[in-house]
Write an enzyme that holds these catalytic residues in place. Structure first.
Site, PDB file in Angstrom:
ATOM      1  CD  GLU A 725      -2.844  -1.214   0.342  1.00 43.25           C
ATOM      2  OE1 GLU A 725      -3.110   0.036  -0.267  1.00 43.25           O
ATOM      3  OE2 GLU A 725      -3.338  -2.335   0.177  1.00 43.25           O
ATOM      4  CB  CYS A 759      -1.725   7.071   2.612  1.00 43.25           C
ATOM      5  SG  CYS A 759      -2.703   6.253   3.722  1.00 43.25           S
TER       6      CYS A 759
HETATM    7  P1  NAD Z   1       8.756   4.845   4.128  1.00 39.02           P
HETATM    8  O1  NAD Z   1       8.499   4.150   2.563  1.00 39.02           O
HETATM    9  O2  NAD Z   1       9.717   5.667   4.083  1.00 39.02           O
HETATM   10  O3  NAD Z   1       8.691   3.589   4.928  1.00 39.02           O
HETATM   11  C1  NAD Z   1       7.865   2.479   5.322  1.00 39.02           C
HETATM   12  C2  NAD Z   1       8.576   1.493   5.808  1.00 39.02           C
HETATM   13  O4  NAD Z   1       9.550   0.811   5.068  1.00 39.02           O
HETATM   14  C3  NAD Z   1       9.345   2.089   7.100  1.00 39.02           C
HETATM   15  O5  NAD Z   1       9.156   0.814   8.168  1.00 39.02           O
HETATM   16  C4  NAD Z   1      10.597   1.936   6.859  1.00 39.02           C
HETATM   17  O6  NAD Z   1      11.496   1.686   7.771  1.00 39.02           O
HETATM   18  C5  NAD Z   1      10.702   1.044   5.932  1.00 39.02           C
HETATM   19  N1  NAD Z   1      11.838   0.921   4.869  1.00 39.02           N
HETATM   20  C6  NAD Z   1      12.234   2.070   4.307  1.00 39.02           C
HETATM   21  N2  NAD Z   1      13.338   1.893   3.543  1.00 39.02           N
HETATM   22  C7  NAD Z   1      13.439   0.569   3.291  1.00 39.02           C
HETATM   23  C8  NAD Z   1      13.894  -0.602   2.311  1.00 39.02           C
HETATM   24  N3  NAD Z   1      14.936  -0.029   1.729  1.00 39.02           N
HETATM   25  N4  NAD Z   1      13.800  -1.868   2.421  1.00 39.02           N
HETATM   26  C9  NAD Z   1      12.795  -2.260   3.283  1.00 39.02           C
HETATM   27  N5  NAD Z   1      12.135  -1.438   4.104  1.00 39.02           N
HETATM   28  C10 NAD Z   1      12.263   0.096   4.038  1.00 39.02           C
HETATM   29  O7  NAD Z   1       7.379   5.415   4.365  1.00 39.02           O
HETATM   30  P2  NAD Z   1       6.902   6.299   5.809  1.00 39.02           P
HETATM   31  O8  NAD Z   1       7.603   7.604   5.723  1.00 39.02           O
HETATM   32  O9  NAD Z   1       7.162   5.442   6.759  1.00 39.02           O
HETATM   33  O10 NAD Z   1       5.302   6.346   5.325  1.00 39.02           O
HETATM   34  C11 NAD Z   1       4.935   7.442   4.668  1.00 39.02           C
HETATM   35  C12 NAD Z   1       4.313   6.994   3.330  1.00 39.02           C
HETATM   36  O11 NAD Z   1       3.675   5.802   3.438  1.00 39.02           O
HETATM   37  C13 NAD Z   1       3.692   7.678   2.436  1.00 39.02           C
HETATM   38  O12 NAD Z   1       3.822   7.746   1.251  1.00 39.02           O
HETATM   39  C14 NAD Z   1       2.211   7.438   2.587  1.00 39.02           C
HETATM   40  O13 NAD Z   1       1.429   7.872   1.490  1.00 39.02           O
HETATM   41  C15 NAD Z   1       2.383   6.006   2.597  1.00 39.02           C
HETATM   42  N6  NAD Z   1       1.302   5.183   3.269  1.00 39.02           N
HETATM   43  C16 NAD Z   1       0.314   4.634   2.553  1.00 39.02           C
HETATM   44  C17 NAD Z   1      -0.688   3.995   3.088  1.00 39.02           C
HETATM   45  C18 NAD Z   1      -1.793   3.087   2.233  1.00 39.02           C
HETATM   46  O14 NAD Z   1      -2.472   2.345   2.913  1.00 39.02           O
HETATM   47  N7  NAD Z   1      -1.721   3.416   0.959  1.00 39.02           N
HETATM   48  C19 NAD Z   1      -0.948   4.239   4.545  1.00 39.02           C
HETATM   49  C20 NAD Z   1      -0.221   4.890   5.156  1.00 39.02           C
HETATM   50  C21 NAD Z   1       1.029   5.233   4.715  1.00 39.02           C
END
Ligand code: NAD
Length: 962
Positions: A725, A759
């Site tokens: 997501e 999001c």
């Molecule tokens: P992010 O992508 O920076 O991080 C998400 C998760 O991925 C974290 O736990 C992070 O530690 C991990 N991560 C980061 N780099 C990684 C890698 N290379 N490999 C594996 N894992 C890794 O996102 P964020 O800043 O935590 O959250 C905000 C984002 O999430 C926004 O883009 C938002 O739109 C999205 N979001 C989407 C939904 C949905 O349901 N569509 C819901 C909530 C948040």
């Protein structure tokens, strides 16, 4: 003339006789023929009635002639009315079109005039004079239900003052929502002080002018708060002996008897009476729907006879206490009035000690009865602008036409007098309650109108602040082991970054290997475990979370910077995910949906994958983490959670709760079912994604990280299953038929709730050119009034952003915006410490600019002007994302078009575009926003499973089993 030993029925018949004598042709409503026809037609057809009332509601906003008729035709079509086709055909001729528009406009205005005494103070004064000639009193209501900002509220406030000054001995009914634009129960003290200040000024003026002021009761949610304020101010020395104040008790409320008794006790203590108006209540539909949506106890009686019975009982209590309060019995139900008259006669209560009240334009034929028989009658006189009056008009129309309305039954349906006058208590005998719905039910959010809930959260925040005084070290949780790292990072409170909440272990690659190996070992037993028992475990964990609700809210508030109500919603969502997936898993594992034929047996076996990596974001650090983990384990997988670094303590709390449940249920053998590795996403997250024993990845986060995970997973052999997501750049369209009173607060909440870090948050608003200027003006007045602050204190609308990086990144976008577009709202005052960013709105933004295309993930909104609905949709769809979208419109055709053409995973119509609820709004996007099916929806779990199909030939030597 009635006598003392009459029954309620006999008095009721007297009243009916009076009405009949007065009403020519038995036409009780003083409507012209056309208006009466509208009511009658709408009564016969519920669907058409809904559409007509909706049209009445939208009409004042439709200032352009052509639009008025077009939308009227759309509503006729929606209502499947047989008038639709002829009207459509007729409307093709310009002259007839002109005429039809005139008729529509005229009819609704005339209809409104029957309930609204005038559009300005002069007309209102004329009505007052007419009433005094008939020996009737009045209470003047300045129409207007809602104000959005201080400027609008001030206008109402000044109008009230003007009325008191201009009309000698003025009698007013006022609504607190008209003078207080930001009613927010999180902010009780500030709100209370603000209201007290305004009321003191108004009451002072009323006392010196010998005016009377009645405070109307509105929605149930605010009732206790309103009552507490009124009790406080009316006890103040300055107002204690003032008898010109009045309040309202709504008999349709289950707790109205207690309210009334409390008021009487209070009045005895005060030693000078106030007026208490007893009504049945005008917001039944709203209260019922709202409580169902929130899963709260329904505050109103669900059967009409219950409200009627209660009304009679409360009128007795009120009359019994006429020495302490001034009873005002407001009703148009002949039976209720007859009961009160009879009771007062029996108890020898002087007629001057109480009064009846009726609404302007309703049951006029009975009104003279009261003055002729020595009773006091007061008429509720609404006046004001037609636009402001529409919601009042719709409430009156509903009252006249609802199936169980006395007026409808008595005067439109023609029910017999005996039936109408029967004791409502006699109906109680054959009433039966509907059986309670079994199966999945959403858990209720906290009711913040109860101050006890505020206190519990404050207590937990205090407890946590004590716990965090000396920051402790948090380990990774692997099976039964706590594994501390060599290095730690700080988890801080984003509202107060100097407050370190905990020191979190940097999990190592070795720790990852260990966690995966423990999860793999546990998988052998867990995948074989009875699915019914797996579902039980999920439900038990949900219960344990619910038990810890207040602590969890406090923790989410401190670590993620969420306001109370948002944090509360997250806890509810987590509970819902677990209960819902438990229920859904039973269906998957017990139903065979494949077809079998004689001699051929077919069925599916669903198999789990093995070890799953659960990688949630920080913005829903609890709900999403719990949801993804719950789905994995409900389907027989095991989990290694890699939480977001910023919100590691919240993840730790969940695994702690989970393992506690395992232990208390004697399921220690499954202690490796859910493991926690804290640390950096780029390192441990990435390592888990690439680990050969991880077979499934459930990710929620940015598009950038999500796509890189997808790519890596596809290189593995066999490819790993990825459920991702991702982000959004969500648009809300506000068309020219929208109700700006709803659209503006809805948009502000969608864009700035949790500082725009959902999001689903709105980051683009698209406004039709006809309302563009009005919209900008009202937004400019309203948005700067939202409260920014530390969410822990409970009062703020908007808290900080998650960390320093986010703050810098968002401010960079704002700086770009200042060069590329025009700043409408920005650079507002923000708290000095903490990661705060000013709510910011840009206009004149290029559609393809960074500002309009990239996910900013903060409190930044860009506004576009659209010249048509097609144009609005094309702006909305000009995005690589497609997560949520919103539409504020009351045009059935535009709504239909948006449903077909808005490319968004979740489309929210006439409500904010955030706040999806499990099983009601399955959540997930289109385009770059999602890979897979929606969370909290019926297809989500299937993604955590592989399907194996078995086909067996069951034919043996010519015979086949059944
Ligand atoms: P992010 O992508 O920076 O991080 C998400 C998760 O991925 C974290 O736990 C992070 O530690 C991990 N991560 C980061 N780099 C990684 C890698 N290379 N490999 C594996 N894992 C890794 O996102 P964020 O800043 O935590 O959250 C905000 C984002 O999430 C926004 O883009 C938002 O739109 C999205 N979001 C989407 C939904 C949905 O349901 N569509 C819901 C909530 C948040």
């Amino acid at each position: 003339m009635v006598m003392n030993n009459y029954s309620d029925q006999q008095i009721g018949k007297d009243l009916f006789r009076f009405i009949k004598k007065r009403s020519k042709k038995n036409n009780i409503f003083k409507f012209a023929w056309l208006k009466n026809q509208i009511l009658k037609i709408s009564i016969q057809d519920k669907n058409l009635q809904t559409q007509l009332f909706r049209f009445v509601d939208v009409l004042p906003c439709l200032k352009i002639k052509d639009q008025r008729l077009d939308i009227f035709l759309q509503y006729l079509q929606e209502g499947k009315s047989f008038f639709y086709t002829p009207s459509l055909l007729a409307s093709q001729t310009p002259v007839i079109r002109e005429f039809m528009d005139w008729v529509i406009n005229f009819s609704v205005k005339e209809l409104a005039k029957t309930f609204i005494c005038g559009s300005n103070i002069h007309e209102a004064k004329r009505s007052i004079q007419k009433l005094s000639l008939k020996n009737q009193k009045y209470t003047l209501d300045l129409l207007g239900e809602l104000t959005l900002n201080e400027r609008e509220a001030e206008k109402y406030f000044n109008d009230y003052k003007k009325l008191i000054k201009e009309i000698p001995l003025a009698q007013l009914s006022i609504k607190l929502s008209a003078i207080e634009p930001h009613l927010n129960l999180m902010n009780l003290d500030a709100q209370k002080n603000n209201l007290l200040k305004k009321l003191r000024e108004l009451f002072r003026l009323a006392v010196s002018s010998q005016a009377s002021i009645n405070i109307d009761t509105e929605h149930y949610y605010w009732k206790d708060f309103y009552f507490s304020i009124l009790k406080e101010i009316l006890m103040e020395e300055e107002f204690r002996s003032w008898t010109g104040a009045g309040v309202v008790v709504q008999a349709y409320l289950k707790d109205s008897q207690k309210d009334l008794e409390d008021w009487i006790i209070w009045a005895k203590k005060r030693e000078s009476p106030i007026s208490i108006r007893l009504v049945k209540g005008a917001y039944w539909d709203y209260e019922y729907a709202k409580s169902k949506q929130q899963n709260w106890d329904c505050p109103v009686f669900t059967k009409k006879f219950q409200s009627d019975m209660n009304y009679e009982k409360l009128s007795e209590i009120l009359l019994d206490n006429y020495k302490f309060v001034k009873p005002a019995l407001a009703s148009h139900n002949v039976r209720s009035l007859a009961h009160a008259i009879n009771y007062a006669l029996k108890k020898n209560i002087p007629k001057s000690a109480f009064e009846f009240q009726m609404l302007y334009g309703m049951l006029d034929e009975l009104k003279d009865y009261f003055s002729q028989n020595g009773y006091i009658l007061r008429i509720y006189l609404p006046y004001g602008d037609l636009v402001q009056g529409m919601s009042y008009l719709v409430r009156r129309l509903l009252e006249n036409t609802a199936n169980d309305s006395f007026l409808r039954q008595g005067f439109l349906d023609g029910s017999s007098e005996d039936l109408l006058l029967q004791d409502p208590g006699s109906l109680a005998l054959d009433s039966s309650e509907k059986p309670v719905d079994k199966g999945f039910q959403n858990i209720a959010n906290l009711d913040f109108s109860k101050s006890a809930n505020h206190q519990k959260i404050l207590d937990e925040i205090k407890n946590l602040n004590n716990e965090f005084k000396v920051p402790v070290k948090y380990p990774c949780l692997i099976g039964e082991q706590k594994i501390f790292g060599d290095k730690f990072f700080e988890s801080v409170n984003p509202a107060k970054p100097s407050q370190v909440l905990g020191l979190v272990s940097y999990g190592s690659l070795q720790d990852c290997n260990k966690a995966v190996s423990v999860a793999k070992e546990t998988y052998k037993k867990w995948s074989q475990y009875d699915f019914l028992k797996r579902a039980d475990l999920l439900r038990n964990v949900a219960q344990e979370i619910e038990k810890n609700r207040y602590r969890l809210i406090a923790l989410i508030c401190l670590e993620a910077g969420k306001p109370w109500s948002e944090a509360d919603g997250e806890v509810s969502e987590a509970v819902d995910f677990l209960n819902y997936y438990a229920e859904e898993s039973l269906e998957i594992f017990s139903l065979n949906k494949l077809r079998s034929l004689p001699g051929e047996k077919n069925y599916n076996i669903y198999q789990s994958y093995g070890v799953s990596a659960i990688i949630p974001p920080w913005n829903f650090p609890f709900a999403i983490l719990v949801g993804m983990t719950g789905a994995a384990i409900a389907t027989g997988n095991t989990a290694v959670i890699k939480p977001s670094a910023q919100t590691s303590l919240i993840a730790f709390e969940f695994v702690k709760i989970f393992n506690k449940v395992l232990k208390t249920k004697g399921l220690d053998q499954f202690l490796g079912l859910v493991n926690l590795i804290t640390g950096e996403g780029k390192l441990v997250g990435n390592y888990l994604v690439e680990h050969p024993d991880v077979k499934l990845i459930a990710f929620t986060g940015s598009n950038e990280v999500g796509m890189s995970i997808y790519q890596k997973a596809s290189l593995s052999r066999p490819p790993k299953r990825v459920i991702a997501e991702m982000g959004g750049k969500n648009a809300v369209i506000i068309d020219q038929s929208a109700d700006l009173d709803e659209a503006i607060p809805g948009l502000i909440y969608s864009a700035f709730g949790y500082a725009g870090q959902k999001c689903s948050a709105a980051s683009r608003a698209i406004i039709h050119q006809n309302i563009y200027q009005e919209f900008l003006e009202r937004l400019k007045q309203t948005l700067p009034e939202i409260i920014l602050g530390d969410p822990a204190l409970g009062q703020c609308y908007m808290g900080p952003v998650i960390d320093a990086n986010a703050m810098i990144k968002i401010n960079n976008y704002i700086n770009i915006g200042k060069q590329e577009a025009d700043l409408l709202i920005g650079d507002l005052a923000i708290p000095e410490s903490g990661y705060f960013v000013s709510p910011t709105v840009f206009v004149n933004v290029a559609e393809d600019s960074k500002l309009a295309q990239e996910e900013i993930f903060g409190p930044v909104l860009v506004v576009f002007k659209a010249n048509s609905f097609d144009h609005a949709l094309s702006i909305a769809n000009n995005s690589s994302f497609g997560l949520t979208g919103g539409l504020y419109s009351r045009s059935p055709n535009n709504i239909k078009q948006a449903i077909e053409q808005f490319t968004t995973g979740n489309l929210y119509i006439n409500r904010p575009c955030t706040g999806a609820i499990v099983s009601r709004q399955a959540f997930g996007g289109l385009k770059n926003s999602s890979i897979g099916f929606k969370a909290g929806g019926p297809n989500y779990l299937l993604q955590f499973l592989q399907e194996k199909t078995i086909t067996e030939n069951t034919m043996r030597r010519g015979f086949a089993e059944d």
